[in-house]
Design a protein around this motif. Sequence first.
Motif, PDB file in Angstrom:
ATOM      1  N   MET A   1       0.838  -1.209   0.000  1.00 47.35           N
ATOM      2  CA  MET A   1       0.000   0.000   0.000  1.00 47.35           C
ATOM      3  C   MET A   1       0.873   1.259   0.000  1.00 47.35           C
ATOM      4  N   LEU A   2       0.539   2.201  -0.866  1.00 53.45           N
ATOM      5  CA  LEU A   2       1.307   3.447  -0.904  1.00 53.45           C
ATOM      6  C   LEU A   2       0.612   4.464   0.001  1.00 53.45           C
ATOM      7  N   SER A   3       1.344   4.957   0.977  1.00 57.09           N
ATOM      8  CA  SER A   3       0.698   5.875   1.912  1.00 57.09           C
ATOM      9  C   SER A   3       0.484   7.246   1.253  1.00 57.09           C
ATOM     10  N   ASN A   4      -0.708   7.811   1.456  1.00 52.52           N
ATOM     11  CA  ASN A   4      -1.009   9.134   0.902  1.00 52.52           C
ATOM     12  C   ASN A   4      -2.063   9.797   1.769  1.00 52.52           C
ATOM     13  N   SER A   5      -1.973  11.135   1.880  1.00 51.07           N
ATOM     14  CA  SER A   5      -2.831  11.836   2.848  1.00 51.07           C
ATOM     15  C   SER A   5      -4.288  11.915   2.407  1.00 51.07           C
ATOM     16  N   PHE A   6      -4.588  11.505   1.167  1.00 49.26           N
ATOM     17  CA  PHE A   6      -5.978  11.497   0.702  1.00 49.26           C
ATOM     18  C   PHE A   6      -6.660  10.174   1.064  1.00 49.26           C
ATOM     19  N   GLY A   7      -5.854   9.225   1.585  1.00 51.95           N
ATOM     20  CA  GLY A   7      -6.409   7.948   2.009  1.00 51.95           C
ATOM     21  C   GLY A   7      -6.911   7.103   0.853  1.00 51.95           C
ATOM     22  N   LEU A   8      -6.316   7.268  -0.347  1.00 53.50           N
ATOM     23  CA  LEU A   8      -6.734   6.441  -1.480  1.00 53.50           C
ATOM     24  C   LEU A   8      -5.990   5.113  -1.427  1.00 53.50           C
ATOM     25  N   GLN A   9      -6.669   4.051  -1.792  1.00 50.77           N
ATOM     26  CA  GLN A   9      -6.054   2.717  -1.828  1.00 50.77           C
ATOM     27  C   GLN A   9      -5.177   2.648  -3.073  1.00 50.77           C
ATOM     28  N   ALA A  10      -3.865   2.467  -2.888  1.00 53.42           N
ATOM     29  CA  ALA A  10      -2.983   2.444  -4.059  1.00 53.42           C
ATOM     30  C   ALA A  10      -1.830   1.470  -3.831  1.00 53.42           C
ATOM     31  N   ASN A  11      -1.494   0.750  -4.893  1.00 47.49           N
ATOM     32  CA  ASN A  11      -0.371  -0.183  -4.854  1.00 47.49           C
ATOM     33  C   ASN A  11       0.517   0.042  -6.066  1.00 47.49           C
ATOM     34  N   ALA A  12       1.713  -0.540  -6.012  1.00 49.69           N
ATOM     35  CA  ALA A  12       2.626  -0.397  -7.153  1.00 49.69           C
ATOM     36  C   ALA A  12       3.265  -1.738  -7.471  1.00 49.69           C
ATOM     37  N   LYS A  13       3.760  -1.853  -8.713  1.00 49.24           N
ATOM     38  CA  LYS A  13       4.403  -3.100  -9.143  1.00 49.24           C
ATOM     39  C   LYS A  13       5.687  -3.335  -8.339  1.00 49.24           C
ATOM     40  N   ASN A  14       6.527  -2.298  -8.249  1.00 45.63           N
ATOM     41  CA  ASN A  14       7.803  -2.415  -7.527  1.00 45.63           C
ATOM     42  C   ASN A  14       7.990  -1.232  -6.593  1.00 45.63           C
ATOM     43  N   LEU A  15       8.782  -1.487  -5.540  1.00 47.84           N
ATOM     44  CA  LEU A  15       9.116  -0.394  -4.627  1.00 47.84           C
ATOM     45  C   LEU A  15      10.599  -0.465  -4.296  1.00 47.84           C
ATOM     46  N   ILE A  37       8.564   8.997  -7.800  1.00 44.11           N
ATOM     47  CA  ILE A  37       9.279   9.281  -6.552  1.00 44.11           C
ATOM     48  C   ILE A  37       8.215   9.774  -5.578  1.00 44.11           C
ATOM     49  N   LEU A  38       8.085   9.068  -4.471  1.00 43.34           N
ATOM     50  CA  LEU A  38       7.011   9.406  -3.537  1.00 43.34           C
ATOM     51  C   LEU A  38       7.582   9.837  -2.191  1.00 43.34           C
ATOM     52  N   GLY A  39       7.127  10.988  -1.703  1.00 51.95           N
ATOM     53  CA  GLY A  39       7.496  11.435  -0.361  1.00 51.95           C
ATOM     54  C   GLY A  39       6.432  10.961   0.605  1.00 51.95           C
ATOM     55  N   ALA A  40       5.810  11.920   1.319  1.00 57.07           N
ATOM     56  CA  ALA A  40       4.764  11.548   2.270  1.00 57.07           C
ATOM     57  C   ALA A  40       3.401  11.408   1.590  1.00 57.07           C
ATOM     58  N   GLY A  41       3.334  11.728   0.301  1.00 59.33           N
ATOM     59  CA  GLY A  41       2.083  11.552  -0.439  1.00 59.33           C
ATOM     60  C   GLY A  41       1.015  12.567  -0.060  1.00 59.33           C
ATOM     61  N   THR A  42       1.419  13.806   0.262  1.00 57.33           N
ATOM     62  CA  THR A  42       0.423  14.826   0.641  1.00 57.33           C
ATOM     63  C   THR A  42       0.053  15.743  -0.516  1.00 57.33           C
ATOM     64  N   ASN A  43       0.695  15.528  -1.670  1.00 61.81           N
ATOM     65  CA  ASN A  43       0.375  16.400  -2.807  1.00 61.81           C
ATOM     66  C   ASN A  43       0.162  15.587  -4.085  1.00 61.81           C
ATOM     67  N   VAL A  44      -0.348  14.369  -3.906  1.00 62.20           N
ATOM     68  CA  VAL A  44      -0.585  13.493  -5.058  1.00 62.20           C
ATOM     69  C   VAL A  44      -1.969  12.842  -4.957  1.00 62.20           C
ATOM     70  N   ILE A  45      -2.550  12.583  -6.132  1.00 62.32           N
ATOM     71  CA  ILE A  45      -3.802  11.798  -6.183  1.00 62.32           C
ATOM     72  C   ILE A  45      -3.437  10.515  -6.913  1.00 62.32           C
ATOM     73  N   ILE A  98       3.260  22.762   7.225  1.00 63.69           N
ATOM     74  CA  ILE A  98       3.018  22.269   5.860  1.00 63.69           C
ATOM     75  C   ILE A  98       3.350  20.778   5.926  1.00 63.69           C
ATOM     76  N   PRO A  99       2.414  19.910   5.569  1.00 64.87           N
ATOM     77  CA  PRO A  99       2.743  18.489   5.677  1.00 64.87           C
ATOM     78  C   PRO A  99       3.722  18.054   4.584  1.00 64.87           C
ATOM     79  N   GLY A 100       4.415  16.961   4.816  1.00 65.55           N
ATOM     80  CA  GLY A 100       5.275  16.418   3.761  1.00 65.55           C
ATOM     81  C   GLY A 100       6.702  16.206   4.205  1.00 65.55           C
ATOM     82  N   PRO A 216      -8.891  12.907   5.721  1.00 66.19           N
ATOM     83  CA  PRO A 216      -7.943  12.753   4.616  1.00 66.19           C
ATOM     84  C   PRO A 216      -8.159  13.760   3.474  1.00 66.19           C
ATOM     85  N   ASN A 217      -7.091  14.493   3.123  1.00 62.85           N
ATOM     86  CA  ASN A 217      -7.178  15.506   2.061  1.00 62.85           C
ATOM     87  C   ASN A 217      -5.791  15.813   1.523  1.00 62.85           C
ATOM     88  N   VAL A 218      -5.743  16.557   0.432  1.00 66.65           N
ATOM     89  CA  VAL A 218      -4.446  16.938  -0.156  1.00 66.65           C
ATOM     90  C   VAL A 218      -4.316  18.467  -0.227  1.00 66.65           C
TER      91      VAL A 218
END
Length: 319
Positions: A1-15, A37-45, A98-100, A216-218
């Motif tokens: 699971m990729l953590s993100n502040s919008f709380g969307l369920q997301a996965n990736a092939k490789n990490l 490239i993923l940081g804290a996931g506070t500015n991505v959908i 500012i989160p992130g 949860p929000n961005v």
Amino acid sequence: MLSNSFGLQANAKNLISINSLDDLSALSTLGDEKILILGAGTNVILDEYFNGTVIKIHLKEIETYKEYISVGGGVDWADLIEYCLKNELYGIENLTHIPGSVGAAPVQNIGAYGVEISSFIKSVECFNLRTRKVETLQSNQCKFSYRYSIFQSKNYIILKVNFIFNKSFAPNLTYPALSHFLKDNSIDVSSITPRMLSELIKDIRNSKLPDPKLQPNVGSIFKNPIVRANDFDHNFLDGHRWDQDDEHIKLSSARLIELIKPDLVIPDTLRFYENHSLVLINNGGASFHEVIDLLNQIKLKIFKKFKIELEIEPEIISS
Ligand SMILES: Cc1cc2nc3c(=O)[nH]c(=O)nc-3n(C[C@H](O)[C@H](O)[C@H](O)COP(=O)(O)OP(=O)(O)OC[C@H]3O[C@@H](n4cnc5c(N)ncnc54)[C@H](O)[C@@H]3O)c2cc1C
């Protein structure tokens, strides 16, 4: 699971996790696959599945040199603020809350209350995905401007950011929302300390924005559009418009959304924050497609009604 502040369920092939500079050797195995490239996931959908490799920077060290400090890209932004407050390094109090992550801060040249982080960046140490080498970009090579930098080209993984902070405290209190708050609360600006300023900024932000950990929000979902003043009646959006130069005005996206809100079909999984119409909240279980559909609906309705094109602020990462 990729953590993100919008709380969307997301996965990736490789990490790939970069915990030390030695781990960069793992990047030599990268082929032509898509990279995120993923940081804290506070500015991505994030879409449900990222069909490529996600790279996470976990470099957490803060090193002190005579003229500057070098901060790992994986350091939490809040921890850097606290480090500065404790070590008498001044200038970024206005960027409190500012989160992130530190690694993402140069990407959109984060800013708030009249301060931008580029003013304090000496250089950025990064891995160049084209040359596959570690490089140091001096501040003047980073092409910083309002919410922009060279790092949006996606060619660089930011490993460390080198900052030069002020040695004496000279608070920047001129930003209208901040100066009004100080006045309204009869705060004596001559006695303000760095810690007080940082706490005040936190209070102002908490009164306007929901905590992503609880709701949860961005942050702002659209940028405020800058339009030609002549294209609009001079009363249009009175109180929700700001002069930019002789020819341009900036309009409040929040206000535009309020004007078309009754016509929107909003799924139960999403809602706008009660105190700020620019913040979309995931009530739980919202899907990527529900979010994108709603954003497109808003864009279309605002364009039809006002001939204004809104731009989505967070980055949309589709599979
Ligand atoms: C409630 C709320 C309030 C906010 N307020 C503000 C504000 O006042 N001002 C402001 O400027 N922003 C604000 N933001 C946006 C966000 O906090 C910043 O953009 C922050 O810097 C994102 O950090 P992150 O680690 O979560 O990055 P992510 O969301 O993970 O990534 C953001 C972008 O940076 C890239 N990236 C991340 N890490 C790296 C790295 N190490 N190397 C290269 N690229 C990288 C990603 O690929 C992506 O393109 C707010 C967000 C929220 C949720």
